[in-house]
Structures are given as structure tokens and as C-alpha cells.
Write a protein that holds these residues in place. Structure first.
Motif, short mmCIF file in Angstrom:
data_model
loop_
_atom_site.label_atom_id
_atom_site.label_comp_id
_atom_site.label_asym_id
_atom_site.label_seq_id
_atom_site.Cartn_x
_atom_site.Cartn_y
_atom_site.Cartn_z
N HIS A 75 0.82 -1.21 0.00
CA HIS A 75 0.00 0.00 0.00
C HIS A 75 0.85 1.27 0.00
N CYS A 111 -5.19 4.97 -1.14
CA CYS A 111 -4.10 4.08 -1.55
C CYS A 111 -4.17 3.96 -3.06
N HIS A 116 -7.51 -0.65 -4.84
CA HIS A 116 -7.64 -0.49 -3.39
C HIS A 116 -8.56 0.66 -2.99
N MET A 121 -10.20 1.81 0.41
CA MET A 121 -8.99 2.28 1.06
C MET A 121 -8.81 3.77 0.82
#
Ligand code: CU
Length: 129
Positions: A75, A111, A116, A121
Motif C-alpha cells: 500500500h 491508496c 484499493h 482504502m
């Protein structure tokens, strides 16, 4: 199946739904709006495809020092509006970046690893006047 069997099954489903809902809303809110000078130290990590912090609030002009620790997967932490980004890191990776939050508004950090952000995220970076 008996009625008691159905009730048991239903209560198991309800409990599982509660556990899933709890894990989805695990992120915390960090409010640094009362910090008007010095450095705001922020620590963010990840839990699967989630950041451990959902929302960060700072005062305009804040000097932000943010450390991102990757505890699993691969990440990064990116906030385009302030040209702030860590490298993409694997599990165990840690990087500290610094930037000045010199524009008021609500921005989204995320991210940048493919898929993601879409999977959840991301979080809100709020700069107040
Ligand atoms: Cu990611």
C-alpha cells in the motif's frame, strides 16, 4: 428443520452481520483542529484494504508529519492536493512524510495500488479555517 433450529440459524446470521459491520467501521477519527502551532504528528496504518484512520482534521497552516506503517499487503498513502505521498510499501514498510496543509477544504486521501481505493482504502482529510 425445527423452529428452534431456524431461530438459531437466524441469530447466527445476525451476529455475523454485526461482526462484519464492526470490522468495516474500524477506522478512527483524529481531530487536531485545536493545534495551532508546531507539528501535527499523525500515525496511520492499514487493516486489510482499510486505513486505520477514516478521518483526519487539522487547522489550516498545520505542519503535518504523517507516518504510514504497512502491516499487511502492499500500500501507499496519497493526498494529491498537497503533493503528499509515501512510496508503495510492503508489509513491515514505514515512511514518514511532511507537508503543510495550506488550503481549507475536505480532501480525500487514498491508496493508489490498483483497485484499493475502490475497495474502500480512502479517508477524509479535513482542513478547517
Ligand atoms: Cu492499498
Amino acid at each position: 428443520m425445527t423452529r428452534i433450529g431456524d431461530m438459531k440459524k437466524n441469530s447466527i446470521i445476525v451476529i455475523m452481520a454485526l461482526i462484519i459491520a464492526g470490522s468495516l467501521s474500524a477506522g478512527e477519527v483524529l481531530d487536531y483542529s485545536d493545534v495551532t502551532d508546531g507539528v501535527v504528528d499523525i500515525a496511520v496504518s492499514n487493516q486489510g484494504l482499510r486505513f486505520t484512520v477514516d478521518e483526519i482534521v487539522v487547522r489550516i497552516g498545520a505542519n503535518v508529519r504523517l507516518t504510514f506503517d504497512v502491516v499487511g499487503g502492499m500500500h501507499d498513502w496519497v493526498l494529491d492536493e498537497f503533493d503528499a505521498a509515501t512510496e508503495v510499501m510492503r508489509r513491515g514498510g514505514s515512511q514518514t512524510i511532511e507537508f503543510t496543509a495550506d488550503e481549507a477544504g475536505t480532501f480525500e486521501y487514498y491508496c493508489s495500488v490498483t483497485g484499493h481505493r475502490r475497495s474502500g482504502m480512502y479517508g477524509s482529510f479535513i482542513v478547517i479555517e
